[in-house]
Motif scaffolding. Structure first.
Motif, PDB file in Angstrom:
ATOM      1  N   PRO A 235       0.809  -1.221   0.000  1.00  0.00           N
ATOM      2  CA  PRO A 235       0.000   0.000   0.000  1.00  0.00           C
ATOM      3  C   PRO A 235       0.845   1.275   0.000  1.00  0.00           C
ATOM      4  O   PRO A 235       0.389   2.316  -0.479  1.00  0.00           O
ATOM      5  CB  PRO A 235      -0.832  -0.108   1.275  1.00  0.00           C
ATOM      6  CG  PRO A 235      -0.222  -1.182   2.091  1.00  0.00           C
ATOM      7  CD  PRO A 235       0.592  -2.035   1.184  1.00  0.00           C
ATOM      8  N   ASP A 236       2.065   1.212   0.474  1.00  0.00           N
ATOM      9  CA  ASP A 236       2.924   2.406   0.514  1.00  0.00           C
ATOM     10  C   ASP A 236       3.575   2.707  -0.830  1.00  0.00           C
ATOM     11  O   ASP A 236       3.697   3.855  -1.220  1.00  0.00           O
ATOM     12  CB  ASP A 236       4.007   2.246   1.588  1.00  0.00           C
ATOM     13  CG  ASP A 236       3.437   2.143   2.992  1.00  0.00           C
ATOM     14  OD1 ASP A 236       2.365   2.738   3.239  1.00  0.00           O
ATOM     15  OD2 ASP A 236       4.058   1.463   3.829  1.00  0.00           O
ATOM     16  N   THR A 237       3.996   1.649  -1.538  1.00  0.00           N
ATOM     17  CA  THR A 237       4.743   1.862  -2.782  1.00  0.00           C
ATOM     18  C   THR A 237       3.938   1.550  -4.033  1.00  0.00           C
ATOM     19  O   THR A 237       4.304   1.987  -5.127  1.00  0.00           O
ATOM     20  CB  THR A 237       6.007   0.978  -2.803  1.00  0.00           C
ATOM     21  OG1 THR A 237       5.608  -0.397  -2.812  1.00  0.00           O
ATOM     22  CG2 THR A 237       6.907   1.249  -1.606  1.00  0.00           C
ATOM     23  N   GLY A 238       2.869   0.760  -3.880  1.00  0.00           N
ATOM     24  CA  GLY A 238       2.082   0.350  -5.044  1.00  0.00           C
ATOM     25  C   GLY A 238       2.721  -0.779  -5.831  1.00  0.00           C
ATOM     26  O   GLY A 238       2.180  -1.220  -6.836  1.00  0.00           O
ATOM     27  N   LYS A 239       3.868  -1.275  -5.373  1.00  0.00           N
ATOM     28  CA  LYS A 239       4.564  -2.364  -6.062  1.00  0.00           C
ATOM     29  C   LYS A 239       4.031  -3.712  -5.577  1.00  0.00           C
ATOM     30  O   LYS A 239       3.538  -3.842  -4.458  1.00  0.00           O
ATOM     31  CB  LYS A 239       6.068  -2.294  -5.793  1.00  0.00           C
ATOM     32  CG  LYS A 239       6.729  -1.061  -6.377  1.00  0.00           C
ATOM     33  CD  LYS A 239       8.218  -1.084  -6.095  1.00  0.00           C
ATOM     34  CE  LYS A 239       8.888   0.143  -6.681  1.00  0.00           C
ATOM     35  NZ  LYS A 239      10.332   0.144  -6.385  1.00  0.00           N
ATOM     36  N   PHE A 240       4.168  -4.712  -6.443  1.00  0.00           N
ATOM     37  CA  PHE A 240       3.764  -6.062  -6.064  1.00  0.00           C
ATOM     38  C   PHE A 240       4.589  -6.526  -4.868  1.00  0.00           C
ATOM     39  O   PHE A 240       5.799  -6.284  -4.805  1.00  0.00           O
ATOM     40  CB  PHE A 240       3.964  -7.046  -7.223  1.00  0.00           C
ATOM     41  CG  PHE A 240       2.944  -6.910  -8.315  1.00  0.00           C
ATOM     42  CD1 PHE A 240       1.644  -7.360  -8.123  1.00  0.00           C
ATOM     43  CD2 PHE A 240       3.287  -6.335  -9.527  1.00  0.00           C
ATOM     44  CE1 PHE A 240       0.704  -7.243  -9.125  1.00  0.00           C
ATOM     45  CE2 PHE A 240       2.352  -6.208 -10.535  1.00  0.00           C
ATOM     46  CZ  PHE A 240       1.049  -6.657 -10.338  1.00  0.00           C
ATOM     47  N   ILE A 241       3.936  -7.215  -3.941  1.00  0.00           N
ATOM     48  CA  ILE A 241       4.623  -7.745  -2.760  1.00  0.00           C
ATOM     49  C   ILE A 241       5.764  -8.668  -3.172  1.00  0.00           C
ATOM     50  O   ILE A 241       6.842  -8.626  -2.584  1.00  0.00           O
ATOM     51  CB  ILE A 241       3.632  -8.498  -1.841  1.00  0.00           C
ATOM     52  CG1 ILE A 241       2.583  -7.556  -1.265  1.00  0.00           C
ATOM     53  CG2 ILE A 241       4.349  -9.261  -0.739  1.00  0.00           C
ATOM     54  CD1 ILE A 241       3.068  -6.622  -0.192  1.00  0.00           C
ATOM     55  N   VAL A 242       5.535  -9.486  -4.194  1.00  0.00           N
ATOM     56  CA  VAL A 242       6.583 -10.417  -4.646  1.00  0.00           C
ATOM     57  C   VAL A 242       7.840  -9.636  -5.035  1.00  0.00           C
ATOM     58  O   VAL A 242       8.948 -10.011  -4.647  1.00  0.00           O
ATOM     59  CB  VAL A 242       6.088 -11.293  -5.817  1.00  0.00           C
ATOM     60  CG1 VAL A 242       7.212 -12.167  -6.356  1.00  0.00           C
ATOM     61  CG2 VAL A 242       4.901 -12.155  -5.386  1.00  0.00           C
ATOM     62  N   GLY A 243       7.666  -8.548  -5.759  1.00  0.00           N
ATOM     63  CA  GLY A 243       8.807  -7.723  -6.161  1.00  0.00           C
ATOM     64  C   GLY A 243       9.463  -7.008  -4.990  1.00  0.00           C
ATOM     65  O   GLY A 243      10.660  -6.742  -5.013  1.00  0.00           O
ATOM     66  N   GLU A 244       8.689  -6.706  -3.964  1.00  0.00           N
ATOM     67  CA  GLU A 244       9.246  -6.069  -2.763  1.00  0.00           C
ATOM     68  C   GLU A 244      10.086  -7.067  -1.962  1.00  0.00           C
ATOM     69  O   GLU A 244      11.141  -6.722  -1.460  1.00  0.00           O
ATOM     70  CB  GLU A 244       8.114  -5.541  -1.877  1.00  0.00           C
ATOM     71  CG  GLU A 244       7.356  -4.374  -2.477  1.00  0.00           C
ATOM     72  CD  GLU A 244       8.094  -3.064  -2.320  1.00  0.00           C
ATOM     73  OE1 GLU A 244       8.511  -2.749  -1.184  1.00  0.00           O
ATOM     74  OE2 GLU A 244       8.252  -2.364  -3.327  1.00  0.00           O
ATOM     75  N   VAL A 245       9.585  -8.292  -1.843  1.00  0.00           N
ATOM     76  CA  VAL A 245      10.286  -9.308  -1.053  1.00  0.00           C
ATOM     77  C   VAL A 245      11.487  -9.856  -1.814  1.00  0.00           C
ATOM     78  O   VAL A 245      12.553 -10.082  -1.234  1.00  0.00           O
ATOM     79  CB  VAL A 245       9.325 -10.455  -0.647  1.00  0.00           C
ATOM     80  CG1 VAL A 245      10.055 -11.577   0.074  1.00  0.00           C
ATOM     81  CG2 VAL A 245       8.203  -9.916   0.234  1.00  0.00           C
ATOM     82  N   PHE A 246      11.315 -10.069  -3.123  1.00  0.00           N
ATOM     83  CA  PHE A 246      12.383 -10.611  -3.970  1.00  0.00           C
ATOM     84  C   PHE A 246      12.628  -9.664  -5.143  1.00  0.00           C
ATOM     85  O   PHE A 246      12.155  -9.906  -6.258  1.00  0.00           O
ATOM     86  CB  PHE A 246      12.013 -12.016  -4.477  1.00  0.00           C
ATOM     87  CG  PHE A 246      11.794 -13.009  -3.372  1.00  0.00           C
ATOM     88  CD1 PHE A 246      12.841 -13.413  -2.557  1.00  0.00           C
ATOM     89  CD2 PHE A 246      10.530 -13.540  -3.144  1.00  0.00           C
ATOM     90  CE1 PHE A 246      12.628 -14.324  -1.536  1.00  0.00           C
ATOM     91  CE2 PHE A 246      10.313 -14.453  -2.130  1.00  0.00           C
ATOM     92  CZ  PHE A 246      11.373 -14.847  -1.311  1.00  0.00           C
TER      93      PHE A 246
END
Length: 152
Positions: free
Chosen positions: A70-81
């Motif tokens: 919700p903060d960046t709008g990026k996919f969680i998968v891309g945030e974690v990996f």
């Protein structure tokens, strides 16, 4: 990659738990990012493994988990990996999870002879003999000397 069966507390709420079977360590990392650090529990590592490549696993995760930060709008998968070819964990040990999140493999039992019995486990005391007045039970007659005159 290792596989495991797990329970996931949706939104971190243990009252709303669902089972997931054959998840990879990378998938557990994604589930924890979505639902909370201790949301994935009862992790039971299986003997079977996945032969899916790292790239195929990333594609699988993007297809399955479309949640965004919700903060960046990026996919969680891309945030974690992050990155084009991320280095995914291949074992659950590589995640460095606390032991409490893994399924217990045995039940603790007290050592023999060392456990104290609770009040509900103790044997009941033997019933006490009723006290008799001094004039009862001391005679020699029928009925052991008891006064039976009221029965006549």
């Amino acid at each position: 990659m290792e596989l495991a069966n797990v329970l996931v507390a949706l939104g971190g709420e243990r009252g709303h738990t669902v089972p997931k079977r054959n998840v990879t360590p990378a998938e557990v990392a994604i589930l924890m990012a979505i639902h909370g650090e201790d949301a994935v529990h009862e992790i039971e590592v299986q003997e079977d493994t996945s032969d899916r490549s790292g790239r195929a696993e990333v594609e699988h995760l993007y297809e399955r988990y479309k949640a965004t930060d919700p903060d960046t709008g990026k996919f969680i998968v891309g945030e974690v990996f992050p990155g084009r070819n991320p280095d995914l964990p291949k074992t659950f040990e590589a995640l460095g999870l606390p032991d409490e999140l893994y399924k217990a493999t045995s039940r603790a039992t007290p050592a023999k002879g060392k456990a104290k019995k609770s009040a509900s486990q103790k044997k009941p005391a033997a019933p006490k003999e009723p006290e008799t007045p001094a004039n009862e039970g001391s005679g020699d007659g029928e009925n052991g000397g008891a006064d039976t005159s009221i029965l006549d």
